[in-house]
Write a protein that holds these residues in place. Structure first.
Motif, short mmCIF file in Angstrom:
data_model
loop_
_atom_site.label_atom_id
_atom_site.label_comp_id
_atom_site.label_asym_id
_atom_site.label_seq_id
_atom_site.Cartn_x
_atom_site.Cartn_y
_atom_site.Cartn_z
N LYS A 21 -4.65 -8.87 6.30
CA LYS A 21 -3.32 -8.28 4.72
C LYS A 21 -4.15 -9.94 3.90
O LYS A 21 -4.60 -10.31 4.66
CB LYS A 21 -1.90 -8.56 5.00
N VAL A 22 -4.73 -9.65 2.72
CA VAL A 22 -5.17 -10.10 1.26
C VAL A 22 -4.39 -10.40 0.81
O VAL A 22 -3.46 -9.11 0.02
CB VAL A 22 -6.86 -9.79 1.12
N VAL A 23 -3.82 -11.45 0.08
CA VAL A 23 -2.80 -12.29 -0.79
C VAL A 23 -3.23 -12.70 -2.09
O VAL A 23 -4.46 -14.23 -1.41
CB VAL A 23 -1.39 -12.76 -0.32
N LEU A 24 -3.90 -12.70 -2.95
CA LEU A 24 -4.52 -13.20 -4.43
C LEU A 24 -3.15 -13.77 -5.17
O LEU A 24 -2.85 -12.88 -5.40
CB LEU A 24 -5.79 -12.45 -5.14
N MET A 25 -3.03 -15.21 -5.16
CA MET A 25 -2.94 -15.39 -6.34
C MET A 25 -3.39 -16.28 -7.48
O MET A 25 -4.11 -16.97 -7.01
CB MET A 25 -1.46 -16.74 -5.45
N SER A 26 -2.64 -16.19 -8.57
CA SER A 26 -2.79 -16.92 -10.00
C SER A 26 -1.82 -16.77 -11.58
O SER A 26 -1.50 -15.48 -11.08
CB SER A 26 -4.60 -16.27 -10.35
N ALA A 27 -2.27 -17.58 -12.04
CA ALA A 27 -1.59 -17.53 -13.31
C ALA A 27 -1.57 -16.76 -14.32
O ALA A 27 -1.35 -16.49 -14.86
CB ALA A 27 -0.74 -19.00 -13.46
N THR A 28 -3.25 -17.24 -13.73
CA THR A 28 -4.12 -15.66 -15.24
C THR A 28 -5.51 -15.35 -14.73
O THR A 28 -6.14 -14.43 -16.00
CB THR A 28 -5.29 -17.55 -15.73
N VAL A 29 -5.37 -14.70 -13.49
CA VAL A 29 -6.30 -13.17 -13.04
C VAL A 29 -5.63 -11.90 -14.17
O VAL A 29 -4.72 -11.60 -13.97
CB VAL A 29 -5.67 -13.79 -11.57
N ASN A 30 -6.67 -11.24 -14.17
CA ASN A 30 -6.28 -9.93 -14.48
C ASN A 30 -6.11 -9.04 -13.68
O ASN A 30 -7.07 -8.65 -12.95
CB ASN A 30 -7.87 -9.28 -15.53
N ALA A 31 -4.77 -9.12 -13.33
CA ALA A 31 -4.18 -8.18 -12.23
C ALA A 31 -4.30 -6.65 -11.91
O ALA A 31 -4.32 -6.55 -10.87
CB ALA A 31 -2.44 -7.92 -11.98
N GLU A 32 -4.26 -6.09 -13.01
CA GLU A 32 -4.27 -5.00 -12.94
C GLU A 32 -6.67 -4.42 -12.67
O GLU A 32 -6.48 -4.00 -11.97
CB GLU A 32 -3.97 -4.01 -14.33
N MET A 33 -7.27 -5.36 -13.24
CA MET A 33 -8.96 -5.48 -12.69
C MET A 33 -8.97 -5.46 -10.91
O MET A 33 -9.16 -4.76 -10.45
CB MET A 33 -9.56 -6.48 -13.20
N PHE A 34 -8.27 -6.57 -10.57
CA PHE A 34 -8.07 -7.00 -9.55
C PHE A 34 -7.80 -5.88 -8.35
O PHE A 34 -8.44 -5.55 -6.90
CB PHE A 34 -7.51 -8.27 -8.93
N SER A 35 -6.68 -5.37 -8.56
CA SER A 35 -6.24 -4.00 -7.61
C SER A 35 -6.79 -2.82 -8.20
O SER A 35 -7.33 -2.53 -6.62
CB SER A 35 -4.84 -3.42 -9.17
N ARG A 36 -7.61 -2.94 -9.36
CA ARG A 36 -8.46 -1.47 -9.21
C ARG A 36 -9.53 -1.86 -7.88
O ARG A 36 -10.50 -1.33 -7.18
CB ARG A 36 -9.42 -1.22 -10.51
N TYR A 37 -10.28 -2.85 -8.43
CA TYR A 37 -11.38 -3.78 -7.32
C TYR A 37 -10.93 -3.52 -5.57
O TYR A 37 -11.67 -3.75 -4.78
CB TYR A 37 -11.56 -5.02 -7.54
N PHE A 38 -9.53 -3.73 -5.49
CA PHE A 38 -9.43 -3.35 -3.89
C PHE A 38 -8.48 -2.44 -3.71
O PHE A 38 -7.83 -2.29 -3.35
CB PHE A 38 -8.67 -5.05 -3.61
N ASN A 39 -9.30 -1.53 -4.35
CA ASN A 39 -9.41 -0.18 -4.32
C ASN A 39 -7.30 0.29 -4.59
O ASN A 39 -6.33 0.85 -3.45
CB ASN A 39 -8.87 0.70 -2.25
N ASP A 40 -7.01 0.04 -5.53
CA ASP A 40 -5.79 -0.07 -6.59
C ASP A 40 -4.85 -0.18 -5.32
O ASP A 40 -3.70 0.27 -5.12
CB ASP A 40 -5.41 1.28 -6.80
N CYS A 41 -4.58 -2.04 -5.20
CA CYS A 41 -4.09 -2.50 -3.66
C CYS A 41 -2.39 -2.83 -4.82
O CYS A 41 -2.90 -2.69 -6.13
CB CYS A 41 -4.43 -4.05 -3.61
N PRO A 42 -1.59 -2.68 -4.68
CA PRO A 42 0.20 -2.82 -5.06
C PRO A 42 -0.12 -4.55 -5.96
O PRO A 42 -1.07 -5.09 -5.21
CB PRO A 42 1.48 -2.92 -4.19
N ILE A 43 0.32 -4.63 -6.77
CA ILE A 43 0.81 -5.72 -8.03
C ILE A 43 2.26 -5.77 -7.32
O ILE A 43 3.32 -5.63 -7.72
CB ILE A 43 0.13 -5.47 -8.98
N ILE A 44 2.06 -7.07 -7.02
CA ILE A 44 3.19 -7.94 -7.18
C ILE A 44 3.76 -8.95 -8.37
O ILE A 44 2.87 -10.01 -8.10
CB ILE A 44 4.16 -8.56 -5.41
N ASN A 45 4.94 -8.56 -9.06
CA ASN A 45 4.22 -10.15 -10.11
C ASN A 45 5.74 -10.71 -10.38
O ASN A 45 6.51 -10.11 -10.16
CB ASN A 45 4.87 -8.95 -11.64
#
Length: 92
Positions: A21-45
């Motif tokens: 399991k990978v957890v990426l945290m950032s206040a400025t990242v484009n979460a949708e782009m990273f979700s698509r890059y990681f096979n549409d992984c879930p986003i927790i806001n």
């Protein structure tokens, strides 16, 4: 560049090791782009707010503290009050 390489390796690793399991945290990242890059992984806001930041430069802090570096200190500039060439100069 290093973080880009790490993300590529992580994506490949997740494909071969689904138990990781990978957890990426950032206040400025484009979460949708990273979700698509990681096979549409879930986003927790997690909503929050930015904390005010005040910038202090070393020169300003030294002035505010009235700090003075002794002329013979190893941290003093070479030639600023001593005859040597800095901390590595031989005394004698």
């Amino acid at each position: 560049l290093d973080s880009d390489f790490l993300l590529i390796v992580l994506r490949d690793l997740i494909r071969t090791r689904p138990d990781i399991k990978v957890v990426l945290m950032s206040a400025t990242v484009n979460a949708e782009m990273f979700s698509r890059y990681f096979n549409d992984c879930p986003i927790i806001n997690i909503p929050g707010f930015t904390h005010p930041v005040e910038i202090f430069y070393l020169e300003d802090v030294i002035t505010r503290l009235d700090y003075v570096i002794d002329a013979d200190s190893e941290y003093a500039k070479a030639g600023a009050g001593t005859a040597g060439a800095g901390a590595n100069a031989s005394k004698g």
